[in-house]
Design a protein around this motif. Sequence first.
Motif, mmCIF file in Angstrom:
data_model
loop_
_atom_site.group_PDB
_atom_site.id
_atom_site.type_symbol
_atom_site.label_atom_id
_atom_site.label_comp_id
_atom_site.label_asym_id
_atom_site.label_seq_id
_atom_site.Cartn_x
_atom_site.Cartn_y
_atom_site.Cartn_z
ATOM 1 N N ALA A 90 40.291 86.281 -31.387
ATOM 2 C CA ALA A 90 40.246 87.736 -31.173
ATOM 3 C C ALA A 90 41.365 88.094 -30.203
ATOM 4 C CB ALA A 90 38.895 88.145 -30.597
ATOM 5 N N VAL A 91 42.065 89.184 -30.475
ATOM 6 C CA VAL A 91 43.128 89.649 -29.580
ATOM 7 C C VAL A 91 42.641 90.932 -28.932
ATOM 8 C CG1 VAL A 91 45.542 90.381 -29.449
ATOM 9 C CG2 VAL A 91 44.839 88.657 -31.152
ATOM 10 N N ARG A 92 42.785 91.026 -27.602
ATOM 11 C CA ARG A 92 42.270 92.204 -26.901
ATOM 12 C C ARG A 92 43.336 92.857 -26.023
ATOM 13 N NH1 ARG A 92 37.432 91.106 -22.990
ATOM 14 N NH2 ARG A 92 36.524 90.443 -24.974
ATOM 15 N N CYS A 93 43.456 94.177 -26.208
ATOM 16 C CA CYS A 93 44.307 94.957 -25.299
ATOM 17 C C CYS A 93 43.358 95.772 -24.420
ATOM 18 C CB CYS A 93 45.274 95.819 -26.098
ATOM 19 S SG CYS A 93 46.318 96.884 -25.095
ATOM 20 N N GLY A 94 42.995 96.993 -24.851
ATOM 21 C CA GLY A 94 42.073 97.808 -24.048
ATOM 22 C C GLY A 94 40.614 97.503 -24.335
ATOM 23 N N HIS A 101 36.339 94.388 -32.787
ATOM 24 C CA HIS A 101 37.280 93.370 -33.244
ATOM 25 C C HIS A 101 37.931 92.559 -32.128
ATOM 26 C CE1 HIS A 101 37.819 95.542 -37.337
ATOM 27 N NE2 HIS A 101 36.975 94.541 -37.428
ATOM 28 N N SER A 102 37.759 92.978 -30.870
ATOM 29 C CA SER A 102 38.452 92.239 -29.817
ATOM 30 C C SER A 102 37.524 91.306 -29.046
ATOM 31 C CB SER A 102 39.170 93.211 -28.871
ATOM 32 O OG SER A 102 38.320 94.278 -28.504
ATOM 33 N N THR A 103 36.448 90.879 -29.705
ATOM 34 C CA THR A 103 35.615 89.824 -29.125
ATOM 35 C C THR A 103 35.049 88.968 -30.247
ATOM 36 O OG1 THR A 103 33.813 89.318 -27.607
ATOM 37 C CG2 THR A 103 33.509 91.266 -29.023
ATOM 38 N N GLY A 167 47.784 106.122 -33.970
ATOM 39 C CA GLY A 167 47.888 106.874 -32.715
ATOM 40 C C GLY A 167 47.834 108.379 -32.881
ATOM 41 N N MET A 168 46.625 108.940 -32.709
ATOM 42 C CA MET A 168 46.441 110.394 -32.811
ATOM 43 C C MET A 168 46.078 110.958 -31.434
ATOM 44 S SD MET A 168 44.282 110.927 -36.248
ATOM 45 C CE MET A 168 44.780 110.222 -37.814
ATOM 46 N N GLY A 169 46.444 112.230 -31.210
ATOM 47 C CA GLY A 169 46.123 112.836 -29.925
ATOM 48 C C GLY A 169 46.536 114.286 -29.857
ATOM 49 N N ARG A 434 41.743 106.404 -44.781
ATOM 50 C CA ARG A 434 40.895 106.568 -43.601
ATOM 51 C C ARG A 434 41.782 106.169 -42.428
ATOM 52 N NH1 ARG A 434 37.813 107.900 -47.072
ATOM 53 N NH2 ARG A 434 35.855 106.968 -47.765
ATOM 54 N N TYR A 435 41.508 106.717 -41.261
ATOM 55 C CA TYR A 435 42.262 106.290 -40.070
ATOM 56 C C TYR A 435 41.630 104.996 -39.568
ATOM 57 C CZ TYR A 435 44.183 106.348 -35.330
ATOM 58 O OH TYR A 435 44.809 106.010 -34.153
ATOM 59 N N VAL A 436 42.411 103.929 -39.574
ATOM 60 C CA VAL A 436 41.899 102.586 -39.283
ATOM 61 C C VAL A 436 41.190 102.502 -37.931
ATOM 62 C CG1 VAL A 436 44.111 101.790 -38.322
ATOM 63 C CG2 VAL A 436 42.582 100.139 -39.361
HETATM 64 C C1 LIG Z 1 37.098 106.168 -25.486
HETATM 65 C C2 LIG Z 1 37.984 106.086 -26.707
HETATM 66 C C3 LIG Z 1 38.932 107.061 -26.917
HETATM 67 C C4 LIG Z 1 39.773 106.990 -28.025
HETATM 68 N N1 LIG Z 1 40.698 107.975 -28.232
HETATM 69 C C5 LIG Z 1 41.560 107.883 -29.257
HETATM 70 C C6 LIG Z 1 42.565 108.860 -29.463
HETATM 71 O O1 LIG Z 1 42.654 109.833 -28.742
HETATM 72 N N2 LIG Z 1 43.434 108.692 -30.490
HETATM 73 C C7 LIG Z 1 43.355 107.621 -31.327
HETATM 74 O O2 LIG Z 1 44.183 107.522 -32.218
HETATM 75 N N3 LIG Z 1 42.399 106.687 -31.178
HETATM 76 C C8 LIG Z 1 41.508 106.798 -30.173
HETATM 77 N N4 LIG Z 1 40.521 105.858 -30.024
HETATM 78 C C9 LIG Z 1 40.440 104.763 -30.983
HETATM 79 C C10 LIG Z 1 41.376 103.656 -30.519
HETATM 80 O O3 LIG Z 1 42.685 103.969 -30.937
HETATM 81 C C11 LIG Z 1 40.967 102.340 -31.158
HETATM 82 O O4 LIG Z 1 39.675 102.004 -30.733
HETATM 83 C C12 LIG Z 1 41.943 101.226 -30.767
HETATM 84 O O5 LIG Z 1 41.735 100.133 -31.591
HETATM 85 C C13 LIG Z 1 41.775 100.836 -29.328
HETATM 86 O O6 LIG Z 1 42.790 99.981 -28.922
HETATM 87 P P1 LIG Z 1 42.488 98.897 -27.792
HETATM 88 O O7 LIG Z 1 43.727 98.161 -27.565
HETATM 89 O O8 LIG Z 1 41.821 99.565 -26.646
HETATM 90 O O9 LIG Z 1 41.381 98.039 -28.517
HETATM 91 P P2 LIG Z 1 41.140 96.482 -28.714
HETATM 92 O O10 LIG Z 1 39.690 96.387 -29.009
HETATM 93 O O11 LIG Z 1 41.677 95.686 -27.599
HETATM 94 O O12 LIG Z 1 41.987 96.177 -30.013
HETATM 95 C C14 LIG Z 1 41.760 96.841 -31.237
HETATM 96 C C15 LIG Z 1 42.390 96.046 -32.383
HETATM 97 O O13 LIG Z 1 43.793 95.950 -32.176
HETATM 98 C C16 LIG Z 1 44.180 94.595 -32.012
HETATM 99 N N5 LIG Z 1 45.174 94.537 -30.939
HETATM 100 C C17 LIG Z 1 45.125 95.190 -29.759
HETATM 101 N N6 LIG Z 1 46.227 94.928 -29.049
HETATM 102 C C18 LIG Z 1 46.982 94.096 -29.779
HETATM 103 C C19 LIG Z 1 48.245 93.485 -29.586
HETATM 104 N N7 LIG Z 1 48.947 93.682 -28.470
HETATM 105 N N8 LIG Z 1 48.741 92.693 -30.576
HETATM 106 C C20 LIG Z 1 48.038 92.497 -31.716
HETATM 107 N N9 LIG Z 1 46.831 93.045 -31.953
HETATM 108 C C21 LIG Z 1 46.312 93.847 -30.996
HETATM 109 C C22 LIG Z 1 42.903 93.844 -31.704
HETATM 110 O O14 LIG Z 1 42.955 92.524 -32.105
HETATM 111 C C23 LIG Z 1 41.871 94.631 -32.494
HETATM 112 O O15 LIG Z 1 41.857 94.234 -33.840
HETATM 113 C C24 LIG Z 1 39.659 105.913 -28.936
HETATM 114 C C25 LIG Z 1 38.668 104.942 -28.728
HETATM 115 C C26 LIG Z 1 37.844 105.020 -27.628
HETATM 116 C C27 LIG Z 1 36.778 103.999 -27.440
#
Ligand SMILES: Cc1cc2nc3c(=O)[nH]c(=O)nc-3n(C[C@H](O)[C@H](O)[C@H](O)COP(=O)(O)OP(=O)(O)OC[C@H]3O[C@@H](n4cnc5c(N)ncnc54)[C@H](O)[C@@H]3O)c2cc1C
Length: 480
Positions: A90-94, A101-103, A167-169, A434-436
Amino acid sequence: MRRSPGLRIGIILAVVMPELPTTLTRQHLDRLRETFRGEVITPDDLGYDDARRVWNSMFDRRPAVLVRPTGVGDVATAIRFGRERGLEIAVRCGGHSAAGHSTSDGGLVIDLSRLRGVTVDPERRMARANGGALMGELDLAAQAHGLVCPIGTVGHTGIGGLTLGGGMGRLQRHFGLTIDNLRAVELVTADGRRVRASETDEPDLFWGIRGAGANFGVVTAFEFELRAFGPLLHRGLRIYPAAKVHEVWAMVRDFAAVAPDEIALILGIGRAEPAADYPESVAGGPIVLVGYNHSGDASAVERDTAPLRAGPEPISGWDRSQPYLEVQTANDLAMGPGHRFYIKGGYVNDLRPAALDALVAHATRAPGDSSFSVTVQGGAIARVPDGATAFTGRDARFEISADGGWDDPALDETYRGWIRRAMAIAEADAVTGRYVNEIAESGPAESLAIYGDAKLARLTALKRAWDPDNVFRLNHNITP
Ligand SMILES: Cc1cc2nc3c(=O)[nH]c(=O)nc-3n(C[C@H](O)[C@H](O)[C@H](O)COP(=O)(O)OP(=O)(O)OC[C@H]3O[C@@H](n4cnc5c(N)ncnc54)[C@H](O)[C@@H]3O)c2cc1C
């Protein structure tokens, strides 16, 4: 639960060994620790319970090992280790993935939280974000120079997952999706190669990265083009009684067709809860909300938002100008980690009157703060051809989603059921894609629904080229 060091040996014997998969021994972990510069965390470490936690508490999983790389070399070491030991990676950023998917239960988590940091080159109007950086870092670094990258709406979301999905916002109709401002990535692939992908380097891979990017490797750096913007964002919100849903929808739909790029517009259907926050006439009942952000000049706001004032009379509302950075972090606490969350998204070009009526009736039964929302697309989002990136859905006029957050596991089915039903009501209006990042379920059917036939076929060929063994499968997976 925090454990005292005195219990350490007992824990190693009683907990750690049974939790290690048969392919993983303490000797393997010792060897990993010799070559890995960052942290290696296993269930016997004091920080394990904190380290394994992700934003959505529905995914209470117990990885066999978590690693926190401090550089690109560590990332390659971690991938090699996971592959050699046959561990799910699993790869985790935020850590905000809606699908968890990140655990992983029993797998390896590559936690990029030691790879944060964003640098900005104001002359070139470019930002470089490390693979584990959070959105708020990019906002802060860019705004220090009067610049911005259009990203999401909550500061602790990872740049990684958000960008790799699209990336939407608040600024996307003005400046495009986050991926439309992405100029290059650096990644470590399944076979440990360090690759740069851009319009000129590995352009086919760069196409797939922009929308299906979690499938091809660990991205260790993102390069974004920045735009001049700020410091103020002009905003407003109107609350309407649900009985006016048809007039409000007509106003939003017609406004969407002519709105300048600077306008971001969202319509929500939900329940006026907590009741104390709403006027008595609607408290606790169904309501329709319309919110806007205007990212242009203050002097243009009144003119540009005139269609909102020509529509039905709201019960209440407000308009104000606020520092962009303040808006971008305003929900950080309310949207903090540790709660349960479910979301389902799609796209439509219109909503049938019968669907609006059914959504309002459904809203009377909405649990907690669950709601259905419609976000206006178009503008810069639609000016990029749909085929230019793996991201699907930019031609649709509206993006729709239903979501909700709660704490009690006993309510899981109540919330999920309400959200699924809301989306089922709109399904007859749905168009391709769908938005992934808004899909909490995963599997082959979801991947097909996200990308559609043609893009899924192209992505499958890319996956075979870059990750034929499906090492990176904790994502909305493209099966090689
Ligand atoms: C509170 C909240 C607010 C949100 N607001 C928005 C918003 O305004 N706009 C929007 O478009 N989306 C929004 N989202 C959805 C968000 O874009 C997705 O949940 C996104 O996947 C989160 O990214 P993360 O890095 O935090 O997640 P993670 O759980 O860390 O990663 C998500 C997926 O991406 C992969 N990944 C992450 N980083 C990398 C990397 N560096 N290299 C390879 N793979 C990687 C992981 O393996 C996993 O499959 C929001 C979600 C939450 C919970």
